[in-house]
Design an enzyme around this catalytic site. Structure first.
Site, PDB file in Angstrom:
ATOM      1  N   LEU A  71      -9.934 -18.698   1.990  1.00 28.14           N
ATOM      2  CA  LEU A  71      -9.577 -17.698   0.974  1.00 28.14           C
ATOM      3  C   LEU A  71      -8.057 -17.529   0.875  1.00 28.14           C
ATOM      4  O   LEU A  71      -7.375 -17.441   1.895  1.00 28.14           O
ATOM      5  CB  LEU A  71     -10.216 -16.358   1.381  1.00 28.14           C
ATOM      6  CG  LEU A  71      -9.872 -15.131   0.541  1.00 28.14           C
ATOM      7  CD1 LEU A  71     -10.570 -15.194  -0.814  1.00 28.14           C
ATOM      8  CD2 LEU A  71     -10.275 -13.851   1.273  1.00 28.14           C
ATOM      9  N   HIS A 120      -6.155   6.740   2.169  1.00 30.62           N
ATOM     10  CA  HIS A 120      -5.508   5.424   2.224  1.00 30.62           C
ATOM     11  C   HIS A 120      -5.947   4.650   3.469  1.00 30.62           C
ATOM     12  O   HIS A 120      -6.154   3.435   3.420  1.00 30.62           O
ATOM     13  CB  HIS A 120      -3.985   5.574   2.209  1.00 30.62           C
ATOM     14  CG  HIS A 120      -3.474   6.144   0.921  1.00 30.62           C
ATOM     15  ND1 HIS A 120      -3.865   5.666  -0.311  1.00 30.62           N
ATOM     16  CD2 HIS A 120      -2.615   7.170   0.662  1.00 30.62           C
ATOM     17  CE1 HIS A 120      -3.263   6.354  -1.279  1.00 30.62           C
ATOM     18  NE2 HIS A 120      -2.510   7.283  -0.707  1.00 30.62           N
ATOM     19  N   ASP A 174      -8.646   1.983  -6.544  1.00 30.53           N
ATOM     20  CA  ASP A 174      -8.256   3.328  -6.984  1.00 30.53           C
ATOM     21  C   ASP A 174      -9.213   4.399  -6.444  1.00 30.53           C
ATOM     22  O   ASP A 174     -10.411   4.137  -6.310  1.00 30.53           O
ATOM     23  CB  ASP A 174      -8.246   3.363  -8.527  1.00 30.53           C
ATOM     24  CG  ASP A 174      -7.445   4.535  -9.052  1.00 30.53           C
ATOM     25  OD1 ASP A 174      -6.794   5.233  -8.254  1.00 30.53           O
ATOM     26  OD2 ASP A 174      -7.481   4.767 -10.273  1.00 30.53           O
TER      27      ASP A 174
HETATM   28  C1  FPP Z   1      -4.998   4.156  -5.060  1.00 33.99           C
HETATM   29  O1  FPP Z   1      -5.606   5.383  -4.753  1.00 33.99           O
HETATM   30  C2  FPP Z   1      -4.417   3.519  -3.904  1.00 33.99           C
HETATM   31  C3  FPP Z   1      -3.110   3.207  -3.715  1.00 33.99           C
HETATM   32  C4  FPP Z   1      -2.037   3.474  -4.687  1.00 33.99           C
HETATM   33  C5  FPP Z   1      -2.639   2.603  -2.503  1.00 33.99           C
HETATM   34  C6  FPP Z   1      -3.491   1.438  -2.111  1.00 33.99           C
HETATM   35  C7  FPP Z   1      -3.363   1.243  -0.680  1.00 33.99           C
HETATM   36  C8  FPP Z   1      -4.388   0.948   0.145  1.00 33.99           C
HETATM   37  C9  FPP Z   1      -5.783   0.743  -0.241  1.00 33.99           C
HETATM   38  C10 FPP Z   1      -4.147   0.817   1.556  1.00 33.99           C
HETATM   39  C11 FPP Z   1      -3.231  -0.318   1.904  1.00 33.99           C
HETATM   40  C12 FPP Z   1      -3.705  -1.622   1.481  1.00 33.99           C
HETATM   41  C13 FPP Z   1      -3.541  -2.703   2.211  1.00 33.99           C
HETATM   42  C14 FPP Z   1      -3.909  -4.016   1.624  1.00 33.99           C
HETATM   43  C15 FPP Z   1      -3.018  -2.625   3.578  1.00 33.99           C
HETATM   44  P1  FPP Z   1      -4.892   6.693  -5.259  1.00 33.99           P
HETATM   45  O2  FPP Z   1      -4.049   7.222  -4.176  1.00 33.99           O
HETATM   46  O3  FPP Z   1      -4.190   6.423  -6.539  1.00 33.99           O
HETATM   47  O4  FPP Z   1      -6.135   7.613  -5.495  1.00 33.99           O
HETATM   48  P2  FPP Z   1      -6.234   8.851  -6.501  1.00 33.99           P
HETATM   49  O5  FPP Z   1      -6.061   8.288  -7.892  1.00 33.99           O
HETATM   50  O6  FPP Z   1      -7.605   9.383  -6.261  1.00 33.99           O
HETATM   51  O7  FPP Z   1      -5.151   9.816  -6.131  1.00 33.99           O
END
Ligand code: FPP
Length: 252
Positions: free
Chosen positions: A132, A38, A21
């Protein structure tokens, strides 16, 4: 009792799960568009896979995309999906070379066929790997998974394949998408939020939880190793008392 020197029990660490997050806030903090958060977050995910390889962790589960995440602006959803397909194409060699077995949990019915094809290929090409196991939760929520399990179990009961009086927790687990995976020992959630957000609701019952303030793109090996150190000094009692853990004759 000194928490650092105390001899802990049940400190085996097989499965680490992560709620990644704070990508958006990291981007905002660095005056960048959200997609850059991201992008950096995906790089951090690869780093964490490497930390797990170094520490010989057997299972890593990453919450990549929840069912609720479809509600984000289409442009952001499209970018996350693009990042996922790009990762599947670019990182398959990395998975194979490092003996990593890819698994996916989630609905997937809303995921585009081009991505599910890439997922199927990567899962197939890594199925015999023994290092893993990397579990990606995609279009996933814990409540959805439990409901799906209940539906399949109900169907088996109605066909007389299962006796309702004999259903216990291990049998119910067989209906979950993680039936062949041990429950997480440790959950990390970054960015200061202190909630589970519908991740692995059944499986996290006895998991040690670490809510940390760092944003996901800032997560690094020092933080990872410190969490493992603290985990090893936590006493996991699973409802018992300390004396039972230290005295095997009381372990019943
Ligand atoms: C949370 O940060 C992140 C997500 C909802 C997306 C997660 C995706 C990735 C880490 C990249 C793709 C992953 C892989 C495995 C290829 P947020 O956007 O909710 O952050 P915020 O709460 O600060 O807005």
């Amino acid at each position: 009792m000194n928490i650092i020197t105390k001899k802990s029990q049940n400190k085996d660490l097989r499965h680490i799960s992560v709620i990644m997050d704070g990508n958006g806030r990291w981007a905002l903090k660095n005056d960048l568009p959200r997609f850059e958060g991201h992008k950096k977050g995906a790089k951090t995910a690869k780093c964490v896979i490497k930390y797990c390889l170094k520490q010989k962790i057997q299972y890593l589960s990453l919450f990549a995309f929840s069912k609720e995440n479809w509600l984000r602006p289409k442009k952001e959803v499209d970018y996350i999906m693009k990042l996922l397909s790009r990762s599947l194409i670019n990182e398959k060699k990395f998975l194979i070379e490092n003996d990593i077995k890819l698994k996916v949990i989630g609905d997937l019915s809303n995921i585009s066929p081009s991505i599910t094809k890439l997922l199927d290929q990567a899962i197939n090409d890594t199925q015999n790997n023994k290092g893993l196991t990397l579990l990606i939760a995609l279009d996933y929520t814990g409540r959805w998974e439990i409901l799906e399990a209940v539906k399949k179990l109900s169907s088996d009961i109605s066909k007389n394949n299962v006796d309702i009086n004999n259903i216990d927790e291990p049998q119910f687990k067989n209906y979950l998408q993680t039936s062949d995976i041990p429950d997480p020992d440790l959950l990390i959630r970054t960015s200061g939020e202190k909630r589970l957000s519908n991740f692995l609701l059944w499986q996290l019952s006895y998991t040690e939880i670490f809510f940390i303030n760092e944003l996901w793109p800032d997560f690094n090996e020092t933080i990872f190793n410190n969490i493992i150190l603290e985990f090893k000094n936590r006493e996991r009692r699973f409802g018992k008392i300390s004396e039972q853990l230290n005295n095997s004759s009381m372990n019943t």
